[in-house]
Design a protein around this motif. Structure first.
Motif, PDB file in Angstrom:
ATOM      1  N   TYR A  35       0.913  -1.486   0.048  1.00 56.02           N
ATOM      2  CA  TYR A  35      -0.106  -0.028   0.110  1.00 56.02           C
ATOM      3  C   TYR A  35       0.880   1.205  -0.221  1.00 56.02           C
ATOM      4  CZ  TYR A  35      -3.888  -3.226   1.498  1.00 56.02           C
ATOM      5  OH  TYR A  35      -4.925  -3.978   1.663  1.00 56.02           O
ATOM      6  N   PHE A  45      -4.226   0.706  -1.989  1.00 54.62           N
ATOM      7  CA  PHE A  45      -3.614  -0.435  -2.374  1.00 54.62           C
ATOM      8  C   PHE A  45      -2.766  -0.354  -3.485  1.00 54.62           C
ATOM      9  CE2 PHE A  45      -3.772  -4.627  -3.432  1.00 54.62           C
ATOM     10  CZ  PHE A  45      -4.038  -4.944  -4.743  1.00 54.62           C
TER      11      PHE A  45
ATOM     12  N   ARG B  93     -13.480  -4.573   2.666  1.00 56.11           N
ATOM     13  CA  ARG B  93     -12.861  -5.440   1.831  1.00 56.11           C
ATOM     14  C   ARG B  93     -14.074  -6.335   0.878  1.00 56.11           C
ATOM     15  NH1 ARG B  93      -9.200  -9.956   4.240  1.00 56.11           N
ATOM     16  NH2 ARG B  93     -11.119 -11.031   4.387  1.00 56.11           N
ATOM     17  N   GLN B  99      -9.143  -8.952  -2.536  1.00 56.44           N
ATOM     18  CA  GLN B  99      -8.519  -9.245  -1.146  1.00 56.44           C
ATOM     19  C   GLN B  99      -7.810  -7.643  -0.773  1.00 56.44           C
ATOM     20  OE1 GLN B  99      -9.064 -11.691   0.356  1.00 56.44           O
ATOM     21  NE2 GLN B  99     -10.209 -12.206  -1.446  1.00 56.44           N
ATOM     22  N   LYS B 100      -7.949  -6.623  -1.696  1.00 55.56           N
ATOM     23  CA  LYS B 100      -7.341  -5.223  -1.128  1.00 55.56           C
ATOM     24  C   LYS B 100      -8.349  -4.816  -0.031  1.00 55.56           C
ATOM     25  CE  LYS B 100      -9.480  -2.769  -4.979  1.00 55.56           C
ATOM     26  NZ  LYS B 100      -9.441  -1.813  -6.150  1.00 55.56           N
ATOM     27  N   LEU B 101      -7.856  -4.078   0.701  1.00 48.39           N
ATOM     28  CA  LEU B 101      -8.579  -3.079   1.778  1.00 48.39           C
ATOM     29  C   LEU B 101      -8.669  -1.845   1.089  1.00 48.39           C
ATOM     30  CD1 LEU B 101      -7.137  -4.116   5.148  1.00 48.39           C
ATOM     31  CD2 LEU B 101      -9.365  -4.851   4.488  1.00 48.39           C
ATOM     32  N   PHE B 103      -9.406   2.028   2.234  1.00 49.06           N
ATOM     33  CA  PHE B 103      -9.375   2.615   3.533  1.00 49.06           C
ATOM     34  C   PHE B 103     -10.283   3.850   3.599  1.00 49.06           C
ATOM     35  CE2 PHE B 103      -6.417   0.558   6.339  1.00 49.06           C
ATOM     36  CZ  PHE B 103      -6.010  -0.408   5.365  1.00 49.06           C
TER      37      PHE B 103
END
Lengths: 113, 113
Positions: A35, A45, B93, B99-101, B103
């Motif tokens: 990230y 990401f 997610r 699978q990425k977060l 934010f």
């Protein structure tokens, strides 16, 4: 146990130079993420590895950015022809598997002069 | 893609009082919602998370609630202490394959003694 480690902690480089940032994930974690965090923002990401392969690189901003994880453990983020806008904290995270919690390292602060 | 909005951007509370941080998300397929605490110069630290099959989760002074219908989730910290001062990030997610977060923008929490 040992957490995610990243080296170097700080990197200062000149515009146009090449840099490599290293991430050592938690032992046994198969998933690894990169990230980027700009000042005052949440992490964004870049790329996700499952094992040795990049399963999702949709966050890489352009072809100057590249990452590898040749043996399924340590990963290196490579940035070519750095630009001032690349200055940020680069964070690495790992998880036991694709559905697991992501644990972050301390980050590498990259400054491009 | 997923978009996460977080409010407030700054929050100041008296020691011993409660703090609440709220997030909304856009993708109804999101099924995992972690909260991270980030102290100055450090990487984000996972403090609590919730999955979409649960409405509330509590861990000592920290609790998270999730409203799937409204697509929002909140962090509640009770009996705040000076060491709770930090920047807090929510994340979301999406389901299988992603699978990425993603934010939120972060909340700077200050606990006043």
């Amino acid at each position: 146990g040992a957490g995610v480690s990243q080296t170097p902690s700080n990197k200062v480089t000149e515009k146009g130079k090449y840099v490599e940032l290293r991430c050592d994930p938690i032992s046994g974690h198969t998933a690894l993420y990169w990230y980027r965090q700009s000042l005052g923002q949440g992490p964004e990401f870049l790329i996700y590895f499952q094992g040795t392969g990049a399963a999702d690189d949709s966050g890489l901003p352009n072809d100057r950015f590249f990452a590898v994880r040749p043996e399924g453990s340590v990963s290196t983020l490579k940035i070519q022809r750095t630009e001032r806008g690349d200055s940020a904290v680069y964070l690495c995270a790992s998880s036991l598997n694709r559905a697991g919690e992501q644990f972050f390292g301390p980050g590498t602060r990259l400054t491009v002069l | 893609g997923e978009n996460v909005e977080q409010h407030p951007s700054t929050l100041s509370v008296q020691e011993g009082d409660s703090a609440v941080i709220k997030c909304t998300y856009s993708d109804s397929a999101s099924n995992y919602f972690p909260w991270y605490k980030q102290e100055l110069g450090k990487g984000p630290q996972l403090i609590i998370d919730i999955r979409s099959n649960v409405g509330e989760k509590k861990d000592q002074r920290i609790a998270v609630t999730l409203n799937k219908t409204a697509k929002h989730f909140s962090l509640h910290i009770t009996e705040t202490q000076p060491e709770d001062s930090a920047v807090y990030f929510c994340a979301a997610r999406t389901g299988e394959g992603a699978q990425k977060l993603v934010f939120g923008q972060g909340t700077r929490l200050t606990i006043n003694p």
